[in-house]
Design a protein around this motif. Structure first.
Motif, short mmCIF file in Angstrom:
data_model
loop_
_atom_site.label_atom_id
_atom_site.label_comp_id
_atom_site.label_asym_id
_atom_site.label_seq_id
_atom_site.Cartn_x
_atom_site.Cartn_y
_atom_site.Cartn_z
N TYR A 11 -24.09 33.85 13.29
CA TYR A 11 -25.02 35.05 13.22
C TYR A 11 -26.01 34.83 12.20
N VAL A 13 -28.44 36.57 9.61
CA VAL A 13 -28.47 37.90 8.88
C VAL A 13 -29.59 37.90 7.99
N LEU A 21 -24.56 33.37 8.90
CA LEU A 21 -23.02 33.90 8.50
C LEU A 21 -22.23 33.04 9.60
N ALA A 23 -19.16 33.12 11.32
CA ALA A 23 -18.10 34.15 11.70
C ALA A 23 -16.99 33.58 12.47
N GLU A 42 -7.25 39.65 9.45
CA GLU A 42 -7.84 40.77 8.72
C GLU A 42 -9.22 41.02 9.24
N SER A 43 -9.74 42.42 9.00
CA SER A 43 -10.86 42.71 9.40
C SER A 43 -12.07 41.79 8.79
N GLY A 44 -12.90 41.45 9.75
CA GLY A 44 -13.95 40.40 9.39
C GLY A 44 -13.57 38.99 9.55
N LYS A 47 -12.27 38.06 14.69
CA LYS A 47 -11.38 38.37 16.20
C LYS A 47 -12.40 38.90 17.15
N SER A 48 -12.90 40.13 16.93
CA SER A 48 -13.90 40.82 17.92
C SER A 48 -14.97 39.45 18.41
N THR A 49 -15.45 39.07 17.33
CA THR A 49 -16.52 37.92 17.86
C THR A 49 -15.96 37.11 19.02
N GLU A 173 -7.84 45.64 20.04
CA GLU A 173 -7.35 46.68 19.25
C GLU A 173 -7.20 48.14 20.27
N1 LIG Z 1 -23.93 41.18 15.42
C1 LIG Z 1 -23.39 40.72 14.11
N2 LIG Z 1 -24.33 40.11 13.36
C2 LIG Z 1 -24.24 39.76 12.27
N3 LIG Z 1 -23.04 39.70 11.72
C3 LIG Z 1 -22.04 40.00 12.63
C4 LIG Z 1 -22.16 40.75 13.77
N4 LIG Z 1 -20.94 41.07 14.36
C5 LIG Z 1 -19.92 40.61 13.12
N5 LIG Z 1 -20.54 40.11 12.23
C6 LIG Z 1 -19.80 39.65 10.96
O1 LIG Z 1 -19.06 38.37 11.68
C7 LIG Z 1 -17.87 38.35 11.03
C8 LIG Z 1 -16.72 38.48 11.79
O2 LIG Z 1 -16.58 39.87 12.40
P1 LIG Z 1 -15.78 40.33 13.43
O3 LIG Z 1 -16.36 42.05 13.93
O4 LIG Z 1 -15.55 39.50 14.72
O5 LIG Z 1 -14.52 40.52 12.86
P2 LIG Z 1 -12.84 41.24 13.13
O6 LIG Z 1 -12.00 40.24 12.65
O7 LIG Z 1 -13.10 41.55 14.55
O8 LIG Z 1 -13.23 42.35 12.18
P3 LIG Z 1 -12.49 44.03 12.55
O9 LIG Z 1 -11.01 44.14 12.95
O10 LIG Z 1 -12.95 44.60 11.41
O11 LIG Z 1 -13.10 44.48 13.86
C9 LIG Z 1 -17.94 39.78 9.74
O12 LIG Z 1 -18.48 39.09 8.62
C10 LIG Z 1 -19.01 40.54 10.36
O13 LIG Z 1 -19.86 41.15 9.42
#
Ligand SMILES: Nc1ncnc2c1ncn2[C@@H]1O[C@H](COP(=O)(O)OP(=O)(O)OP(=O)(O)O)[C@@H](O)[C@H]1O
Length: 305
Positions: A11, A13, A21, A23, A42-44, A47-49, A173
């Motif tokens: 990403y 940023v 960044l 991810a 864990e969060s961040g 996974k969602s990416t 989730e």
């Molecule tokens: N659109 C975006 N622009 C910039 N950074 C992003 C964007 N989406 C996610 N990130 C960053 O990418 C990293 C991974 O985020 P992601 O949402 O994929 O994690 P996650 O494991 O799904 O977390 P959660 O369980 O909290 O949803 C994090 O550091 C987040 O801040």
């Protein structure tokens, strides 16, 4: 069916997107037909990416995602792709427009994918899909989102996927907002869908849910796979200190997963023979169970030797 090959996501940023960044880094795994793979971290952790890249809601910075060997970015007709792959997300309320009846999600599917279907035939199909997710059509059809519970709305979204007869569901989730009894209902529903051949990527930060629902598990940390394989092997014999710390912290409410205490045990990756490194960055510690380096520094020692 679905295959990720060294997939990465960067990403941009900061002010004017001046910083990068990373991810997701070099992630490779597969989801087969009728298989549930849980993506845990864990969060961040990214996974969602990953889910969003699979759903083509985010671009892929590196590597390839294929469906039956076809690069998903080469499937120009997105409708064709979404006919096979759909996502359901954490907050079902945000997927509905409060001014329209909730069953509008079905009408939209009809408009886009089945315009020729007659009204009676379509109604029967919608009712069948609702029954397959254990909803009473009489109870939910014609209602507005605020008249339905989170669990009902979530199941309607799954019914929408059933109606399309998709092959892969990205479930991000999907049960974290549901109460305990509805959770188990939705989990059992996923098990039914799997039995019918649906592949499911079950994204969660909840280890016990991942263990309950999945055939295979991928543990993600800071965007990289640290361990993956058959769920019973990963949970029964965790080889990476991070996975062990995750498992150890399950009963401790509010414990941070990153509070892993460094262990004075050999790194499973560097202990494994060279020929077990059949996947980049991972060693096979036993059949269908792979682990990354525990950050033991052995690779640096080698490099400097
Ligand atoms: N659109 C975006 N622009 C910039 N950074 C992003 C964007 N989406 C996610 N990130 C960053 O990418 C990293 C991974 O985020 P992601 O949402 O994929 O994690 P996650 O494991 O799904 O977390 P959660 O369980 O909290 O949803 C994090 O550091 C987040 O801040």
């Amino acid at each position: 069916m679905l295959k990720l090959d060294s997939v990465s996501k960067v990403y941009r940023v900061g002010a004017f997107g001046g910083r990068e960044l990373k991810a997701v880094s070099d992630v490779s795994f597969e989801v087969g037909e009728g298989e549930v793979v849980s993506l845990i971290g864990e969060s961040g952790s990214g996974k969602s990416t990953l889910g969003r890249m699979i759903l083509r809601l985010a671009s892929i910075s590196g590597g390839r995602i294929t469906l039956d060997g076809r690069d998903i970015t080469s499937i120009k007709d997105r409708k064709e792709y979404y006919r096979q792959v759909q996502g359901v997300f954490q907050d079902p309320f945000s997927c509905y427009n409060p001014v329209f009846r909730a069953d509008r999600v079905f009408a939209m599917i009809k408009e886009q994918y089945f315009p020729q279907a007659g009204a009676d035939e379509w109604r029967k199909r919608v009712e069948g899909a609702l029954e397959s997710v254990r909803l009473d059509p009489g109870n939910v059809l014609g209602k507005y989102p605020h008249q339905l519970s989170g669990g009902q709305l979530q199941r309607m979204l799954i019914a929408r996927a059933v109606l399309l007869d998709i092959r892969l569901l990205v479930a991000d989730e999907i049960i974290s907002m549901l109460d305990a009894s509805t959770r188990i209902d939705v989990l059992n529903l996923l098990a039914d869908l799997r039995a019918r051949g649906l592949g499911i990527l079950f994204v969660t930060h909840d280890l016990s849910l991942g263990n309950y629902v999945s055939d295979r598990t991928v543990v993600l940390r800071h965007g990289k796979i640290v361990e993956m394989g058959r769920t019973d092997l990963v949970f029964g014999n965790p080889a990476h200190p991070y996975t062990r710390s995750l498992l150890a912290s399950v009963p401790r409410l509010h414990a941070k997963w990153t509070d892993a205490v460094p262990e004075d045990v050999p790194c499973a990756f560097h202990e494994a023979p060279q020929e077990s490194r059949t996947r980049p960055g991972l060693a096979e510690v036993e059949g269908d169970h792979f682990v990354a380096c525990a950050g033991c520094g052995a690779s640096k020692i080698k490099e400097n030797a």
